[in-house]
Design a protein around this motif. Structure first.
Motif, short mmCIF file in Angstrom:
data_model
loop_
_atom_site.label_atom_id
_atom_site.label_comp_id
_atom_site.label_asym_id
_atom_site.label_seq_id
_atom_site.Cartn_x
_atom_site.Cartn_y
_atom_site.Cartn_z
N MET A 153 0.82 -1.20 0.00
CA MET A 153 0.00 0.00 0.00
C MET A 153 0.86 1.26 0.00
O MET A 153 0.57 2.23 -0.71
CB MET A 153 -0.91 -0.02 1.23
N ARG A 154 1.92 1.24 0.77
CA ARG A 154 2.74 2.44 0.91
C ARG A 154 3.52 2.77 -0.36
O ARG A 154 3.86 3.92 -0.59
CB ARG A 154 3.69 2.29 2.10
N VAL A 155 3.80 1.76 -1.17
CA VAL A 155 4.50 2.02 -2.43
C VAL A 155 3.56 1.89 -3.63
O VAL A 155 3.99 1.99 -4.77
CB VAL A 155 5.70 1.06 -2.60
N SER A 156 2.25 1.69 -3.35
CA SER A 156 1.23 1.57 -4.41
C SER A 156 1.62 0.52 -5.45
O SER A 156 1.48 0.75 -6.65
CB SER A 156 0.99 2.93 -5.08
N ASP A 157 2.11 -0.63 -4.98
CA ASP A 157 2.48 -1.72 -5.89
C ASP A 157 1.25 -2.58 -6.13
O ASP A 157 0.99 -3.56 -5.43
CB ASP A 157 3.62 -2.56 -5.27
N PHE A 158 0.47 -2.19 -7.15
CA PHE A 158 -0.80 -2.85 -7.40
C PHE A 158 -0.61 -4.31 -7.79
O PHE A 158 -1.34 -5.20 -7.34
CB PHE A 158 -1.57 -2.11 -8.48
N GLU A 159 0.37 -4.58 -8.64
CA GLU A 159 0.57 -5.94 -9.15
C GLU A 159 0.89 -6.91 -8.01
O GLU A 159 0.31 -8.00 -7.92
CB GLU A 159 1.68 -5.95 -10.19
N LEU A 160 1.82 -6.52 -7.12
CA LEU A 160 2.18 -7.40 -6.02
C LEU A 160 1.00 -7.56 -5.06
O LEU A 160 0.72 -8.67 -4.58
CB LEU A 160 3.40 -6.84 -5.28
N GLY A 161 0.32 -6.45 -4.77
CA GLY A 161 -0.84 -6.54 -3.88
C GLY A 161 -1.91 -7.46 -4.42
O GLY A 161 -2.55 -8.21 -3.67
N PHE A 162 -2.11 -7.43 -5.73
CA PHE A 162 -3.08 -8.31 -6.37
C PHE A 162 -2.67 -9.77 -6.20
O PHE A 162 -3.50 -10.65 -5.96
CB PHE A 162 -3.20 -7.94 -7.85
N GLN A 163 -1.36 -10.05 -6.33
CA GLN A 163 -0.86 -11.42 -6.15
C GLN A 163 -1.02 -11.87 -4.70
O GLN A 163 -1.37 -13.03 -4.43
CB GLN A 163 0.61 -11.48 -6.56
N VAL A 164 -0.77 -10.96 -3.76
CA VAL A 164 -0.95 -11.30 -2.34
C VAL A 164 -2.42 -11.60 -2.06
O VAL A 164 -2.76 -12.50 -1.29
CB VAL A 164 -0.44 -10.15 -1.45
N HIS A 165 -3.30 -10.84 -2.71
CA HIS A 165 -4.75 -11.09 -2.59
C HIS A 165 -5.07 -12.52 -3.03
O HIS A 165 -5.79 -13.26 -2.33
CB HIS A 165 -5.49 -10.07 -3.46
N ALA A 166 -4.52 -12.90 -4.16
CA ALA A 166 -4.75 -14.27 -4.67
C ALA A 166 -4.23 -15.31 -3.69
O ALA A 166 -4.87 -16.35 -3.45
CB ALA A 166 -4.09 -14.43 -6.04
N LEU A 167 -3.05 -15.05 -3.10
CA LEU A 167 -2.47 -15.99 -2.13
C LEU A 167 -3.35 -16.08 -0.89
O LEU A 167 -3.51 -17.17 -0.32
CB LEU A 167 -1.06 -15.53 -1.75
N ALA A 168 -3.93 -14.96 -0.46
CA ALA A 168 -4.81 -14.97 0.71
C ALA A 168 -6.04 -15.83 0.44
O ALA A 168 -6.53 -16.55 1.34
CB ALA A 168 -5.22 -13.55 1.07
N ILE A 169 -6.55 -15.77 -0.78
CA ILE A 169 -7.70 -16.61 -1.14
C ILE A 169 -7.28 -18.09 -1.11
O ILE A 169 -7.99 -18.94 -0.57
CB ILE A 169 -8.23 -16.22 -2.54
N LYS A 170 -6.11 -18.36 -1.68
CA LYS A 170 -5.62 -19.75 -1.79
C LYS A 170 -5.39 -20.36 -0.42
O LYS A 170 -5.69 -21.55 -0.20
CB LYS A 170 -4.35 -19.77 -2.61
#
Length: 897
Positions: free
Chosen positions: A196-213
């Motif tokens: 969030m602090r570096v606005s890294d959308f791509e990585l955050g989206f991947q972390v979101h997917a990992l949280a679902i998994k």
């Protein structure tokens, strides 16, 4: 120290290091804080996804250990005594953090190294070093660990994210994944916060997917931080989708969504969300909920909704909450209720520097400059922001000299200078419009290395345009790097051209920026270009910007709405201006002023006064411009309402707490003069409580010209010439006064004085817009590419009008010129050339729209009446007095302008 709520099935020993009564409860925030890990002996997060799905118990139900509370000062590192494996290292580490004692932590560290490695002790040591601001020590402990677990990685990721070392935090997260250590809910919170602090959308989206998994998305904490992440990235749709799918929400969930809606300016929807929260989950709001909803209420000027929130805060026990009260002051300021803000401020039992600064800003917004100054000096503690509020307030109220004086004092006293400070003082120089002063401040800013700041550089460019340094402004504009966002600097340059009387250059620059794709038309640019369109009468581009604003959602921005109203009114389309006003979700004082000014431009004084009554009923606080418009409205009412005008003028100070300025007196004199009360107008000037400015006498002189009163006019002219001996417009007014009354000799003398002093009359210019291009004309101008056709057409038009009864009025032409030359001068006035070009180039039946930079002369006014008859076309002319609509031999001004 933030506390962590554990799942009920986690059998964890909670030490004194975790629950200290000396630490305040953590505030509810829209985004959950990065977890702070307690110093404990057993694993904090045993890997069991099922446990993370269970509800967390409230903090009050967790066990506490009063026997472990420190009763004396912590032991000195030099007096630890013999340390054995049975010693409570965890308590000592807690003491080192609590008292910020790095040496104690290092001593404990040294003692730990003498014994067998304990992963949990190492984890606690990492946390202690991070809290003591020693990340390098924490990393060293981490690197020397032979066995690391999820707590080891999560603690370091969390700490680095807190310390703005996001890249290292992300690197550790990937290292943890490579080590096949599974993340837990707190790991997700930490890494998502770093994203969030570096606005890294791509990585955050991947972390979101990992949280679902991994099954952690159902954890409220993880969903909350994900919503905060997407909100910062501007993905409101994803925020709302996550919120809707959450199996369980807490107050932070609602707060996060509300703050995201407010960030996207969706104020009404945020207020609807509040009511849904109360009805759906029956949550008890916290101080952050109230604060963000008060911002939403202020954003949409929902005064009643804000008052309801105020009442809700009182019922919920937040009467003395500092954050809520500060937000309430800001709400009442933005909604125009200074009385409520003052009452609230005086009743607050506790105030901080934010409270005092908010009130300084509030007083300044309502023009109560002296009250703001007095309040600043009463402040028990001041900071840079407090002085900045006063500095910006001086600029807002036109007190440029006082702003410069305050800035000099801040420099002398060594008060911190921020970007905002320098931006404000640069703006003050622009208001002062003194070239030398602007150059000195410009040099000061560059000397201290702030010239590379985008906001300050834009302010410097704006200052240059205001101070007549257009060459410097253009140099700054062309030096701007092409790879940077040029939108702000382009907008500033467009405003500079418009302000410097170069609206054609402003429109050309706007079109160039659009063609090259280097200018983004955002809310600020839209408002700026709409202002230029109104100035020029550029109706087509104004309509295009309006359409763009509707598609982009900018019409929710009150500044864009106000600029659209003004543009339509100045382009002669009052009906559309009224529609925009009626469709605006909220109005401020500028909205009302814009519509009233539009009615005055169309000489509808009675409708202006009716609108004023609606504004009073809406409980909108008037400002100085409002008062000026109301006085001006009495000049164009259908019947003589001078007595009403006098009573209104006498009540300005007592009723609206606004001290009448020179422009208000000038407007009053104009009203009295319009109705022929010249001696009374002169008496009003003489009774002013302070020395009248030249503008007041000029209003009287202009009225004397209309009513051919040379006696009063001579006295007014004498006063003006004494005040402004270098102003050529004064000589022109006096000369016209003498010419109108037949005193040609006196008129010749005045013009002779002008020639002796080297003064030149301001060029009279008229223009018309055809095919999105501005066509300008001056008197007897032959520079236009179609000048032959224009002159031929005008000759035919004049002959047709003469046949219809038009008689040229040569009373204002110099008497020594032959009669046929006088008519030559009259026939080729700039307005006549512009109207003729419009008749030639537009389709039959379409109105011709012309703008003139001075008041239309009497002969042109008569001529256009006849033109509307012989051509059967409407002729619309906007001059400095307002609109003239000529149709069927009549003018909308009824020959009173």
């Amino acid at each position: 120290m933030a506390a962590i709520i554990f799942p009920p099935s986690t059998t964890t020993k909670i030490t004194h290091a975790f629950l200290s009564p000396l630490s305040p409860d953590p505030p509810k925030s829209p985004i959950p804080p990065i977890p702070s890990f307690p110093l404990c002996k057993t694993p904090l997060f045993p890997h069991n996804p099922k446990l993370t799905q269970t509800p967390h118990p409230p903090l009050s139900k967790l066990p506490s250990h009063p026997t472990l509370l420190p009763r004396t000062n912590p032991p000195s590192p030099n007096n630890l005594g013999p340390i054995s494996p049975s010693s409570d290292f965890f308590s000592l580490l807690h003491l080192s953090v609590h008292y910020a004692d790095v040496e104690l932590a290092m001593a404990v560290h040294a003692a730990i190294l003498k014994h067998l490695e304990d992963t949990h002790l190492s984890n606690s040591l990492i946390v202690a070093y991070l809290k003591l601001g020693r990340p390098s020590y924490a990393r060293k402990v981490f690197d020397e660990m032979s066995r690391r677990d999820v707590v080891s990685y999560t603690a370091l990721i969390s700490g680095f994210a807190k310390l703005a070392r996001e890249d290292e935090a992300v690197g550790l997260f990937f290292e943890m994944r490579e080590s096949r250590i599974e993340p837990n809910e707190y790991t997700f919170v930490a890494i998502l916060t770093a994203c969030m602090r570096v606005s890294d959308f791509e990585l955050g989206f991947q972390v979101h997917a990992l949280a679902i998994k991994t099954g952690y998305l159902g954890c409220t904490y993880v969903s909350n931080v994900l919503m905060g992440f997407y909100g910062k990235c501007g993905c409101l749709s994803l925020v709302l989708k996550l919120f809707d799918k959450m199996p369980q929400r807490d107050i932070a969930s609602w707060n996060t969504v509300a703050s995201c809606l407010v960030k996207e300016l969706m104020y009404e929807r945020a207020l609807v969300l509040f009511h849904d929260m109360l009805q759906t989950d029956n949550f008890r709001v916290d101080y952050f909920t109230l604060s963000i909803l008060l911002v939403a209420s202020a954003g949409c000027f929902a005064l009643m909704a804000g008052r309801e929130l105020h009442a809700h805060a009182l019922r919920s026990g937040f009467k003395t909450n500092l954050s809520v009260n500060n937000a309430l002051i800001g709400f009442y300021r933005k909604c125009g209720s200074v009385k409520d803000a003052v009452v609230l401020f005086e009743r607050m039992p506790v105030k901080d520097v934010i409270t005092w600064t908010e009130m300084v800003t509030t007083y300044m917004k309502f023009g109560l400059v002296e009250s703001a100054v007095e309040l600043l000096y009463r402040m028990p503690v001041k900071n840079c922001v407090s002085y900045n509020a006063l500095l910006a307030g001086y600029c807002q109220n036109g007190e440029a000299s006082r702003a410069l004086g305050l800035f000099c004092r801040m420099v002398e006293e060594g008060i911190e200078l921020s970007d905002f400070t320098l931006t404000s003082v640069v703006n003050a120089c622009g208001l002062l419009m003194e070239t030398k002063t602007s150059e000195q401040i410009h040099g000061f800013v560059l000397k201290f290395g702030f010239g590379s700041n985008d906001c300050i550089e834009t302010a410097l460019l704006d200052m240059c345009t205001r101070c007549g340094r257009m060459a410097d402004a253009e140099k700054m504009f062309h030096r701007w790097p092409l790879d940077q966002n040029n939108s702000i600097i382009w907008t500033s340059m467009i405003c500079g051209y418009a302000r410097h009387g170069q609206p054609e250059e402003a429109i050309s620059l706007f079109c160039l920026g659009q063609a090259e794709g280097t200018m983004t038309v955002d809310e600020v640019a839209s408002a700026a270009v709409l202002g230029v369109c109104g100035m020029l009468g550029f109706r087509v581009i104004g309509e295009q910007i309006h359409c763009h604003s509707l598609k982009s959602g900018f019409m929710s921005d009150i500044g864009v709405g106000n600029a659209t109203i003004s543009s339509y009114c100045k382009c002669g389309n009052l009906e559309d201006g009224i529609k925009v006003f009626n469709n605006m979700p909220t109005h401020d004082v500028v909205s009302w002023n814009g519509l009233m000014a539009g009615h005055i431009l169309h000489r509808q004084g009675d409708k202006t006064l009716a609108l004023w009554m609606q504004m009073v009923a809406a409980d909108v606080q008037p400002d100085s411009v409002t008062i000026l418009l109301i006085i001006s409205a009495y000049r164009c009412t259908k019947s003589n309402l001078v007595d009403h005008c006098r009573r209104f003028f006498r009540s300005i100070k007592s009723t609206y707490n606004i001290e009448p300025a020179s422009e208000h007196y000038a407007s009053l004199v104009g009203v009295l003069g319009h109705w022929g009360l010249l001696e009374e107008a002169e008496q009003e000037i003489c009774m002013m409580p302070r020395e009248p400015e030249a503008s007041v006498w000029r209003a009287l002189l202009d009225s004397c010209r209309v009513h051919f009163n040379t006696a009063v006019g001579k006295r007014a002219a004498k006063q003006i010439l004494a005040m402004e001996p270098q102003n050529p417009s004064t000589y022109v007014l006096v000369s016209n006064l003498y010419s109108a009354s037949g005193r040609w000799h006196c008129s010749d003398m005045i013009r002779g004085e002008m020639r002796e002093h080297g003064f030149q009359k301001r060029p009279v210019r008229s223009w018309i817009i055809h095919q999105n291009k501005i066509h300008s004309f001056y008197a007897r101008d032959k520079s236009h590419s179609r000048s032959k056709d224009i002159y031929s057409g005008l000759q035919i038009l004049v002959l047709e009008c003469i046949r219809a009864g038009y008689v040229p009025d040569t009373s204002f032409v110099l008497h020594e010129v032959e009669e046929h030359q006088k008519t030559e001068f009259l026939f080729y006035h700039s307005a006549k050339l512009a109207v003729t070009y419009g008749l030639l180039m537009t389709r039959p039946g379409k109105p011709v729209r012309v703008v003139k930079n001075i008041v239309l002369c009497g002969d042109c006014h008569t001529f256009f009446k006849y033109v509307s008859v012989v051509t059967k076309r409407e002729i619309h002319v906007r001059d400095t007095s307002g609109f003239h609509c000529f149709s069927n031999g009549r003018c909308s001004c009824k020959d009173q302008w």
